[in-house]
Design an enzyme around this catalytic site. Sequence first.
Site, mmCIF file in Angstrom:
data_model
loop_
_atom_site.group_PDB
_atom_site.id
_atom_site.type_symbol
_atom_site.label_atom_id
_atom_site.label_comp_id
_atom_site.label_asym_id
_atom_site.label_seq_id
_atom_site.Cartn_x
_atom_site.Cartn_y
_atom_site.Cartn_z
ATOM 1 N N SER A 1 1.831 -4.779 -0.786
ATOM 2 C CA SER A 1 2.377 -3.619 -1.502
ATOM 3 C C SER A 1 3.710 -3.169 -0.905
ATOM 4 O O SER A 1 4.620 -2.771 -1.630
ATOM 5 C CB SER A 1 1.377 -2.461 -1.455
ATOM 6 O OG SER A 1 0.202 -2.779 -2.159
ATOM 7 N N ARG B 1 -4.762 12.100 1.832
ATOM 8 C CA ARG B 1 -4.985 13.070 0.762
ATOM 9 C C ARG B 1 -6.004 14.090 1.238
ATOM 10 O O ARG B 1 -7.093 13.730 1.703
ATOM 11 C CB ARG B 1 -5.489 12.372 -0.501
ATOM 12 C CG ARG B 1 -5.664 13.310 -1.698
ATOM 13 C CD ARG B 1 -6.223 12.544 -2.883
ATOM 14 N NE ARG B 1 -5.378 11.403 -3.198
ATOM 15 C CZ ARG B 1 -5.842 10.270 -3.698
ATOM 16 N NH1 ARG B 1 -7.133 10.109 -3.920
ATOM 17 N NH2 ARG B 1 -5.007 9.282 -3.976
ATOM 18 N N ARG C 1 -5.159 6.238 3.803
ATOM 19 C CA ARG C 1 -4.981 4.842 3.431
ATOM 20 C C ARG C 1 -3.681 4.285 4.004
ATOM 21 O O ARG C 1 -2.718 5.003 4.226
ATOM 22 C CB ARG C 1 -4.994 4.668 1.903
ATOM 23 C CG ARG C 1 -3.832 5.349 1.174
ATOM 24 C CD ARG C 1 -2.773 4.364 0.716
ATOM 25 N NE ARG C 1 -1.646 5.036 0.091
ATOM 26 C CZ ARG C 1 -0.526 5.305 0.717
ATOM 27 N NH1 ARG C 1 -0.382 4.979 1.983
ATOM 28 N NH2 ARG C 1 0.483 5.900 0.103
ATOM 29 N N GLU D 1 2.777 10.364 4.624
ATOM 30 C CA GLU D 1 2.803 11.166 3.399
ATOM 31 C C GLU D 1 1.479 11.920 3.288
ATOM 32 O O GLU D 1 0.413 11.318 3.332
ATOM 33 C CB GLU D 1 3.009 10.286 2.172
ATOM 34 C CG GLU D 1 3.116 11.112 0.893
ATOM 35 C CD GLU D 1 3.112 10.272 -0.368
ATOM 36 O OE1 GLU D 1 4.040 10.409 -1.174
ATOM 37 O OE2 GLU D 1 2.165 9.469 -0.548
#
Length: 245
Positions: free
Chosen positions: A62, A90, A56, A152
Site C-alpha cells: 500500500s 482510530r 493499523r 495519523e
Amino acid sequence: MEISKVEQFRIFKNEITRFMMVYKFALDAIDTKLEILKEEFQILHDYNPIEHTKSRLKSPESIMKKLFKKGCEITLPSIRSNIRDIAGIRITCSFISDIYWLSEMLKGQSDLKILEIKDFIQQPKENGYQSLHMLIEIPVYMSDRQEQVCVEVQIRTIAMDFWASLEHKIFYKYNQSVPQHLLNELKEAAETATALDRKMEMIHKEISEIKESQPEDLEEELKQLRIGNQQFQIPEDLLRLISGT
C-alpha cells in the site's frame, strides 16, 4: 569482497523491518498514552470517554502504491517524508464533547507535536463523513537512535464510526461507482447520526446533573478511593484535615 545477493537481500530486509518497526512502536506509545488517560478519567470521574481504539500499519504494498501515485522518489527517506499515514489509530468516543476533550489532552502532551488538524465534524465532507483527524509526531527511542514518527489519529463517535464503516462497505461493493440514490441516502443517514449524537449527549448531560444533585450519595461516594482494582476508605482524620474541622 563482493556481497552475495542473499546477503544484500538480508540487509535490505533488515532495513525495511527496522523502518516499519518504528511506526509500530509509535502506535504502541500512543496506545500507552490513551490507556493512561482512560484510567485517569475513569478513576477521577467514574466515566470513560474512549469506547475503543483500533490501530493499523499500512502494508509495504500500500505504501508503494501511494508513493507511485504521488510520483515520489522510491527511497526510505522519501517514504518517510511523503507518506504520513503509515501508522494510524482510530479512537471511538461516546460523545462529540469527548472527541474535543481527547484532542485537547493530546495537544497538551509535551512530547507530542501536532502537525495538522482537520475537523470534519464542524465542516463535514460533501458525502456526510464526520471525524476529527490529527497528524501527530511522537518520539520513538530505538537502541541506537531516536526518531520522530508521524501517526495519523482519527477520533469519532460510535455513530460516526458506524456510518463510515457502512459507507466504506458500499463503495467497496460497487467499486467506487455508487448509484446516486444510495449517495443521497448515505448523506441523509449521516445527518441522522449527527442528530442522534446530539440527542444522546443531551441525555448524558442531564443524567450527570441529576447525579450531582444528590448530595448524600455524592458525599458517601467521595469517601471512597479507588486506584486501579483496589478500593480504599479515606480515614476520618484525613477527611477532617481536608475539611478544616
